[in-house]
Scaffold this motif. Sequence first.
Motif, mmCIF file in Angstrom:
data_model
loop_
_atom_site.group_PDB
_atom_site.id
_atom_site.type_symbol
_atom_site.label_atom_id
_atom_site.label_comp_id
_atom_site.label_asym_id
_atom_site.label_seq_id
_atom_site.Cartn_x
_atom_site.Cartn_y
_atom_site.Cartn_z
ATOM 1 N N SER A 156 0.828 -1.204 0.000
ATOM 2 C CA SER A 156 0.000 0.000 0.000
ATOM 3 C C SER A 156 0.865 1.258 0.000
ATOM 4 C CB SER A 156 -0.925 0.003 1.221
ATOM 5 O OG SER A 156 -1.726 1.166 1.250
ATOM 6 N N LEU A 157 1.929 1.259 0.822
ATOM 7 C CA LEU A 157 2.824 2.419 0.868
ATOM 8 C C LEU A 157 3.585 2.576 -0.446
ATOM 9 C CD1 LEU A 157 4.255 2.067 4.491
ATOM 10 C CD2 LEU A 157 2.337 3.473 3.710
ATOM 11 N N ARG B 47 2.372 6.360 -7.052
ATOM 12 C CA ARG B 47 1.368 7.310 -7.556
ATOM 13 C C ARG B 47 1.819 8.749 -7.352
ATOM 14 N NH1 ARG B 47 -3.980 5.038 -7.322
ATOM 15 N NH2 ARG B 47 -4.755 7.161 -7.691
ATOM 16 N N GLY B 48 2.679 8.973 -6.344
ATOM 17 C CA GLY B 48 3.216 10.310 -6.112
ATOM 18 C C GLY B 48 4.514 10.573 -6.861
ATOM 19 N N ARG B 49 4.851 9.651 -7.780
ATOM 20 C CA ARG B 49 6.065 9.766 -8.612
ATOM 21 C C ARG B 49 7.321 9.879 -7.749
ATOM 22 N NH1 ARG B 49 4.136 13.749 -13.631
ATOM 23 N NH2 ARG B 49 2.352 12.455 -14.254
ATOM 24 N N LEU B 50 7.354 9.077 -6.706
ATOM 25 C CA LEU B 50 8.503 9.067 -5.796
ATOM 26 C C LEU B 50 9.223 7.713 -5.851
ATOM 27 C CD1 LEU B 50 6.748 10.812 -2.780
ATOM 28 C CD2 LEU B 50 8.437 11.833 -4.314
ATOM 29 N N ALA C 157 12.834 7.025 0.343
ATOM 30 C CA ALA C 157 11.732 6.338 1.009
ATOM 31 C C ALA C 157 11.420 5.018 0.312
ATOM 32 C CB ALA C 157 10.488 7.236 1.036
ATOM 33 N N TRP C 158 11.479 5.021 -1.003
ATOM 34 C CA TRP C 158 11.244 3.808 -1.782
ATOM 35 C C TRP C 158 12.299 2.750 -1.467
ATOM 36 C CZ3 TRP C 158 7.442 2.393 -5.329
ATOM 37 C CH2 TRP C 158 7.703 1.259 -6.084
ATOM 38 N N LEU D 65 7.409 8.657 4.846
ATOM 39 C CA LEU D 65 6.712 7.406 5.112
ATOM 40 C C LEU D 65 5.658 7.582 6.197
ATOM 41 C CD1 LEU D 65 9.665 4.834 4.959
ATOM 42 C CD2 LEU D 65 7.849 5.183 3.274
ATOM 43 N N ARG D 66 5.986 8.399 7.219
ATOM 44 C CA ARG D 66 5.003 8.637 8.287
ATOM 45 C C ARG D 66 3.796 9.411 7.768
ATOM 46 N NH1 ARG D 66 9.705 10.538 11.132
ATOM 47 N NH2 ARG D 66 10.673 8.865 12.342
ATOM 48 N N SER D 67 3.986 10.198 6.722
ATOM 49 C CA SER D 67 2.884 11.014 6.181
ATOM 50 C C SER D 67 1.927 10.204 5.304
ATOM 51 C CB SER D 67 3.440 12.185 5.371
ATOM 52 O OG SER D 67 4.036 11.726 4.151
ATOM 53 N N LEU D 68 2.354 9.004 4.897
ATOM 54 C CA LEU D 68 1.493 8.170 4.063
ATOM 55 C C LEU D 68 0.384 7.538 4.904
ATOM 56 C CD1 LEU D 68 4.234 6.406 1.884
ATOM 57 C CD2 LEU D 68 2.925 8.474 1.362
#
Length: 409
Positions: A155-156, A162-165, A170-171, A207-210
């Motif tokens: 999910s993350l 989807r946020g092009r990251l 983080a990835w 990651l915490r903001s997701l």
Amino acid sequence: MNELRLLSGLRGKPRLSPKAFLGANLLLAPAAELTDICRALAGDNALVRFSPPRGFSVRIEDAEDFYENIAERPSLDAALYPQICGCPGFAFLEGTAADPAFWSSLLDERGYLNTTPEEAASIAGIDAAAAERFIKNLQDYVEPAGLFAADLKESLLIQLRRGRLEGGAAWRLLTEGEAVLLSGRAAEWGGSQGLEAGEIEAALALLRSLDPAPGRNFAPAAFSLPDIEFVIEGERITPRLIVENMPRVENGFAEFEAFSDALLREKWLRGEWRAARDTLKKLGMRYRTLLRAAFHIASVQREKVMAPSRPPEPLTYKEAAAALSLHTSTLYRAMQNTSCLISGRSYPMRIFFSRAAAAEKTVSIAALRTQISTLRAQGLTNREIGERLGLPTRTVAWHSAKIGAARGR
């Protein structure tokens, strides 16, 4: 409900007779709970038994209608229905797979898949590769991002993609450093990978903001068991009780066949007779009241019954209660817990009630806000809408704010 009677001959303030509340606990209960309530009222009765309706099924309430109240968050099913219909590849699906509700049923309360693509394919009767392909399309299409993932990690990753990251710090933490991320050694791992401390801190903050559970952005799925069906035949509307959704009542007289009729008149059975009679009476009063309300709605809200997407005509609970000889709060509470069936779809009975607009008594608030919403979508200002509808600008602005608040929830 039965007539309200005040006890006389008592000193002090008058009190309502307990008989005034006879049947209230059944009138105000959702249909899906009736069987259990009837069983509790009748007790372990030797004469009657209550069982779930033979045609028991639940339907998801239609959340597309606009009510005068501030709208609740839509259910996951209602919000995803149009998105799944528009998802790439959906038009080519057939059978069970062509039902949007099938795909939303694969999600748990967090928005994760509650089954594997292979199991979903087996249930839908399609190829496993096709099911996996469409689930991937759903992951890339529906909002909010992160739905239809197998677990938290996926999910993350969907949200990052989807946020092009994709490919960022983080990835990499999720894909390459999952173990150190869980153990709290992300900074140590980042140093060994050539990442600066600031990059690791930013990645952790990202990651915490997701959203770890995107499915919880929606209201719990609202299931309803309709009591009333509005049968439409040409221009004629006929309300009917949905008998197949009523609790089944079975008598136990066959068990007394070996005994004489005198046994049924024994004193020890009086309590059984009383409990059975009172429960059946309360159940009958519920359906009588709901059917009377349905006939009144059919006469006042004819156009909305014919086309449920239309806003209702002005009709308050107080007006309807007066016509039905009920207390306003009784009718209000009954309508909150009951639903009806129109052309195969379930709707809450409350959609037929709306106050008249203060600026135009012949138009309901729901209808006025629908008009304002449509004109605002066309780019008109509050002043221009007021001129077109013949309303003060401040009135349009007030309702526009209410519409914005409802959509923002």
